[in-house]
Every structure is written in C-alpha cells, then in structure tokens.
Motif scaffolding. Structure first.
Motif, PDB file in Angstrom:
ATOM      1  N   ARG A  94      -5.835   8.299   1.659  1.00 14.22           N
ATOM      2  CA  ARG A  94      -4.561   8.460   1.350  1.00 14.22           C
ATOM      3  C   ARG A  94      -4.589   8.793  -0.280  1.00 14.22           C
ATOM      4  O   ARG A  94      -3.672   9.630  -0.617  1.00 14.22           O
ATOM      5  N   LEU A  95      -5.527   8.185  -0.994  1.00 16.68           N
ATOM      6  CA  LEU A  95      -5.600   8.769  -2.407  1.00 16.68           C
ATOM      7  C   LEU A  95      -5.905  10.213  -2.648  1.00 16.68           C
ATOM      8  O   LEU A  95      -5.471  10.762  -3.414  1.00 16.68           O
ATOM      9  N   LYS A  97      -5.312  12.605  -0.394  1.00 13.57           N
ATOM     10  CA  LYS A  97      -3.940  13.299  -0.286  1.00 13.57           C
ATOM     11  C   LYS A  97      -3.117  13.189  -1.478  1.00 13.57           C
ATOM     12  O   LYS A  97      -2.532  14.520  -1.903  1.00 13.57           O
ATOM     13  N   LEU A  98      -3.008  11.980  -2.148  1.00 13.07           N
ATOM     14  CA  LEU A  98      -2.113  11.982  -3.171  1.00 13.07           C
ATOM     15  C   LEU A  98      -2.552  12.879  -4.502  1.00 13.07           C
ATOM     16  O   LEU A  98      -1.717  13.778  -4.904  1.00 13.07           O
ATOM     17  N   TYR A 118       7.546  12.541  -1.561  1.00 15.52           N
ATOM     18  CA  TYR A 118       6.352  12.264  -0.776  1.00 15.52           C
ATOM     19  C   TYR A 118       5.451  11.670  -1.677  1.00 15.52           C
ATOM     20  O   TYR A 118       4.745  10.816  -1.212  1.00 15.52           O
ATOM     21  N   SER A 121       6.147   7.731  -2.123  1.00  9.86           N
ATOM     22  CA  SER A 121       6.169   6.993  -1.211  1.00  9.86           C
ATOM     23  C   SER A 121       4.822   6.084  -0.921  1.00  9.86           C
ATOM     24  O   SER A 121       4.312   5.409  -0.283  1.00  9.86           O
ATOM     25  N   TYR A 122       3.757   6.684  -1.800  1.00 13.53           N
ATOM     26  CA  TYR A 122       2.358   6.216  -1.808  1.00 13.53           C
ATOM     27  C   TYR A 122       2.230   4.605  -2.067  1.00 13.53           C
ATOM     28  O   TYR A 122       1.135   4.084  -1.613  1.00 13.53           O
ATOM     29  N   ARG A 125       2.606   2.931   1.087  1.00 18.56           N
ATOM     30  CA  ARG A 125       1.424   3.332   2.180  1.00 18.56           C
ATOM     31  C   ARG A 125       0.169   2.592   1.763  1.00 18.56           C
ATOM     32  O   ARG A 125      -0.512   2.294   2.569  1.00 18.56           O
ATOM     33  N   LEU A 126       0.013   2.321   0.488  1.00 18.90           N
ATOM     34  CA  LEU A 126      -1.219   1.652   0.185  1.00 18.90           C
ATOM     35  C   LEU A 126      -1.165   0.105   0.204  1.00 18.90           C
ATOM     36  O   LEU A 126      -1.923  -0.660   0.831  1.00 18.90           O
ATOM     37  N   ASP A 146       3.735   3.338   8.705  1.00 16.95           N
ATOM     38  CA  ASP A 146       4.773   3.968   7.757  1.00 16.95           C
ATOM     39  C   ASP A 146       6.336   3.874   8.257  1.00 16.95           C
ATOM     40  O   ASP A 146       6.468   3.756   9.547  1.00 16.95           O
ATOM     41  N   THR A 187       6.034  -0.090   5.848  1.00 14.93           N
ATOM     42  CA  THR A 187       6.079   0.396   4.649  1.00 14.93           C
ATOM     43  C   THR A 187       7.802   0.257   4.466  1.00 14.93           C
ATOM     44  O   THR A 187       8.643   0.835   5.067  1.00 14.93           O
TER      45      THR A 187
END
Length: 463
Positions: A94-95, A97-98, A118, A121-122, A125-126, A146, A187
């Motif tokens: 995920r990181l 992609k971020l 987008y 929202s992380y 998600r983490l 999520d 989430t």
C-alpha cells in the motif's frame, strides 16, 4: 463500534481497543468495527499531497513514506508479532502505491480532488490491517475491509461525499454474513462511487461510516469510541465544571454537532435516526464509564437547556442597503452566489426592514465571500458588504426549550447583566437551539455565564 484516531494512535492504544473488543466478543456480541487513521496521519497525508503538487524542489516523498512505514510497523510489531511478515507485506504494497501516486502528482504539478481523496484515504487503509491483525493475534477471527469492499457507495463529491441509499443492501450482503464468526475491521472516512472511484466523507467522516455500517447491518446499537467520557455540557477547554450528559435526543445531538461539539459528526446521526438505532458515545481510555446515550426520545428536564456550545474561526458578514427593501429575489441572489462559490452559510438573520442580512460563514471562506458579493454592490443591488473576523457563534441547546416561555429572556438577560454584547441572533422554528454571535474575546465568559445560569454542572433528577 467506531474507534477514532486517538483510540488507535499507537500500539498501546490499539491493544486497549483489542481488550474492549475481546470483552464484548466473549459476551457473545456480534461486532463490526470501523477505524480512523492513526492520530495525525491524515493531516500529514494532506500536507505531503500539497507539497508534492506545489514544490519546485524534489519533495520529501521517500522520507515521508519511510516515516509512515516506521510508525505503522512499530505498532504492528507490538500488537501482532507473529504476523509481521504477512501483514507487513500488505503495508509495504500500500505504501508503494501511495509513493507512486505522490510522485505522479509532483511530476504533473497537479492535485485533483479525486487524486487527493485517493491519497488521504491511506491512513485508514493502513490502520485497519493492523487492528485486524491485533484481533487475530488475540484469537478472534478478523478480516480488514476498505469502505468500498464493505459496500459504501457514495456521490462523486470528492472530499465531502454522501453515502448513497443503495449502500444499505450492499453492506447487508457483504458485512452481515461475516458477523457470525468474524470481526470485520472496516476503514472509516472512505467509500467509492458506483464506478469504483475512491471518495472521502469529509471531516470526522469515520463517525458517518460507522453509522452507515450500523444502518446497513441493522445493528442494535452504534458505539462511537473517542477520548472523552461522552457528550459534554460545554467545551472543557473554555469553561469549568462541565458534565457528561447521560442522555440526549437525536435532534439535540445534531444541533450540538453542527455547533462545534466535535464528539459526534453531524452526518452520523441521520443514519441511526432512520432505523431508531441507539448511539452510544464512550471513552476508549475509560471504558467503564457509561458515556452518553443518543436516542429518539427527548428527555425534557425541569432545567430545559442541555448544553452550551460554540463555533470559532468564523466570520460575520453583513449585507446592507435600502435597495434590498421590497425587492424580490435579493436574498436568493446573495445565497446563490455564495453557494456557487462553495461558501457554506452557517447562520442567517434578516432585519424586518429587509435592509440588512447578516450571516455567519467559516473564516477561511471570507475572502471568497467578499469577492463574490462585490458583484451585487457594483450592480447597485446592495449598498455595502462589511465583515468581522473576531467573532464566535454560541448555541444554547435543549429539547425542553420548545414551547417553554422565557428561555430567550433568561439567556439575554444573563448576558446583559455581565455586559456581554450580542451582535446577531438566530433561532430556528424547532426552538431546540437559540444561537447568537459575540466578540471573540467575550465568548469564554458567555459560555460560563450561561452554563451557570442553567446550572448545567449539576445533576438533574429528571435524567
């Protein structure tokens, strides 16, 4: 059960959340969990997104990702040591992609509302995968979802999306079957459009997520876990001797949340209202406290007023001119101009002469408001537009005020006796809320005077 950012702010806090969930799970309750981002993370995501867009120099994206990873891995290692490799791989993906979307923003020097949603929202998600792992570590089956996977479909209003009615059936089919043997960790704050585009639900949107999930699964109750014991009679940072309200109605909760009481998000009440779901506000750090129960029933006390709250960082705007008198459509034009410019009008008061309209807006919107209202001035529809930044809006709230004579008299007599000048007054037809505006330097005193006038620090037999 929804847990806010401070409730999942570090490993110790997450362990406390797991203790709470384990207790109720052991008692046989079916639990759905909604979590916010770890405290401070969403703000940092907003900041790095802005830096990536505007920075001419190379922004500190890699350093930010490294720091974010360290924060979350430290928590994961403490609460789920046997799952570090497996869940750590999810965090790393995920990181990755971020980092790539932040790099793209910097290369293009463009941050759209869609890409910003987008990015921010992380945080959830983490945090969700760590809380879910912590539950599994304690022997409770759990899965992280999520908001989109859980079924939250929203409008495409990025940054402040509304959940669509069609979400209920999707949530019911996706989340409810899990509850028999699993604790889903969902989430907060985020959903997606029917086309699958990520959206966020605005400030404190995780409360809204929790209420919508509760409605979707026909929950018996929705519990909002935060860092205070419940809904308070006023702001403890402003005055002394505040007290936790044991019961308030949906209407009272909505009025308080609109007027600055940050414990509940305004939009979090309506989904519960629609199905008569009880909402409880409780303290993660003091879980044995009964907290506040929010319900349809309006508890009318002898005291009638329940709470006194306020909104700061607002501005008072006055639109004046005899040209407005008797001219149809002036108010419509003023508010249409403000609405089209994205300026939210929070309070309105109009003189019976029709020569003056006063309104309260967010201070951050003042420059935009003055700019768009310069049009009617130049066109001769109004004479002048004046503004005052140094003001605070105060609200006196209580269901018992409706139909009770003399409440406004007590409010303004008490303020007058203390020499506090009221600059604007607004009251809705529901009579649950009397709102007014005072100078910023007088608002703490105004809150204390009214808190004392209605004896809000004292328990009431009718509670």
């Amino acid at each position: 059960m929804k847990f806010g950012g401070t409730s999942v702010g570090d490993a110790e806090s997450i362990a406390r959340v797991v203790d709470i969930l384990a207790r109720y799970h052991a008692e046989g309750h079916e639990l759905a969990v909604v979590v916010s981002a770890m405290s401070g993370v969403t703000d940092r995501l907003h900041a790095i997104a802005a830096e990536a867009e505007s920075s001419v120099e190379e922004p500190q994206i890699a350093a930010f990702i490294q720091a974010l990873r360290a924060k979350h891995m430290k928590a994961l290692e403490a609460v789920a040591p046997s799952q570090v490799e497996e869940v750590g791989a999810v965090i790393d993906e995920r990181l990755w992609k971020l980092e790539h979307i932040l790099t793209a923003v910097h290369v293009l020097h463009e941050l759209t509302r869609r890409s910003k949603d987008y990015i921010v929202s992380y945080g959830e998600r983490l945090s969700s995968v760590i809380v879910s792992a912590a539950l599994r570590e304690r022997g409770m089956p759990s899965v992280a979802l999520d908001g989109c996977e859980a079924g939250l479909l929203t409008t495409d209003r990025h940054g402040d999306a509304l959940v669509l009615p069609s979400s209920d059936a999707r949530i019911n089919s996706r989340v409810l079957p899990l509850l028999m043997d699993t604790v889903p960790v969902i989430t907060g704050y985020m959903g997606c459009t029917p086309e699958g585009i990520v959206t966020t639900l605005g400030r404190s949107g995780s409360d809204y997520s929790g209420a919508v999930i509760g409605r979707g699964i026909d929950a018996d109750e929705v519990w909002i876990w935060t860092d205070v014991d419940g809904v308070l009679t006023s702001d403890p940072r402003a005055i002394e001797n505040v007290r936790v309200l044991p019961y308030i109605s949906y209407r009272e909760a909505m009025e308080l949340s609109y007027f600055g009481a940050k414990v509940l998000h305004p939009k979090s009440i309506e989904p519960a209202m629609e199905k008569d779901i009880i909402v409880r506000v409780k303290n993660t750090f003091n879980p044995d406290h009964p907290g506040t129960v929010v319900r349809r029933q309006e508890n009318r006390e002898k005291r009638v007023v329940k709470a006194v709250t306020h909104i700061d960082r607002v501005a008072l705007v006055n639109v004046n001119g005899v040209q407005m008198v008797g001219r149809p459509g002036t108010a419509k034009e003023i508010f249409s101009l403000l609405g089209d410019a994205g300026v939210n009008v929070m309070m309105i008061s109009q003189a019976s002469s029709q020569a003056n309209i006063s309104m309260i807006i967010e201070e951050a919107d003042l420059a935009v408001a003055q700019d768009v209202l310069s049009g009617p001035v130049k066109a001769g529809l109004v004479r002048e537009v004046t503004a005052d930044r140094n003001v605070v809006a105060v609200a006196v709230v209580g269901a018992g005020m409706a139909g009770t004579p003399g409440i406004s008299g007590r409010i303004f007599t008490a303020l007058g006796n203390e020499g506090i000048n009221v600059m604007m007054i607004s009251q809705g037809s529901s009579e649950v809320n009397v709102s007014f505006v005072v100078k910023q330097q007088e608002h703490h005193r105004a809150l204390q005077v009214l808190h004392d006038e209605f004896r809000l620090s004292e328990e009431c037999d009718d509670e």
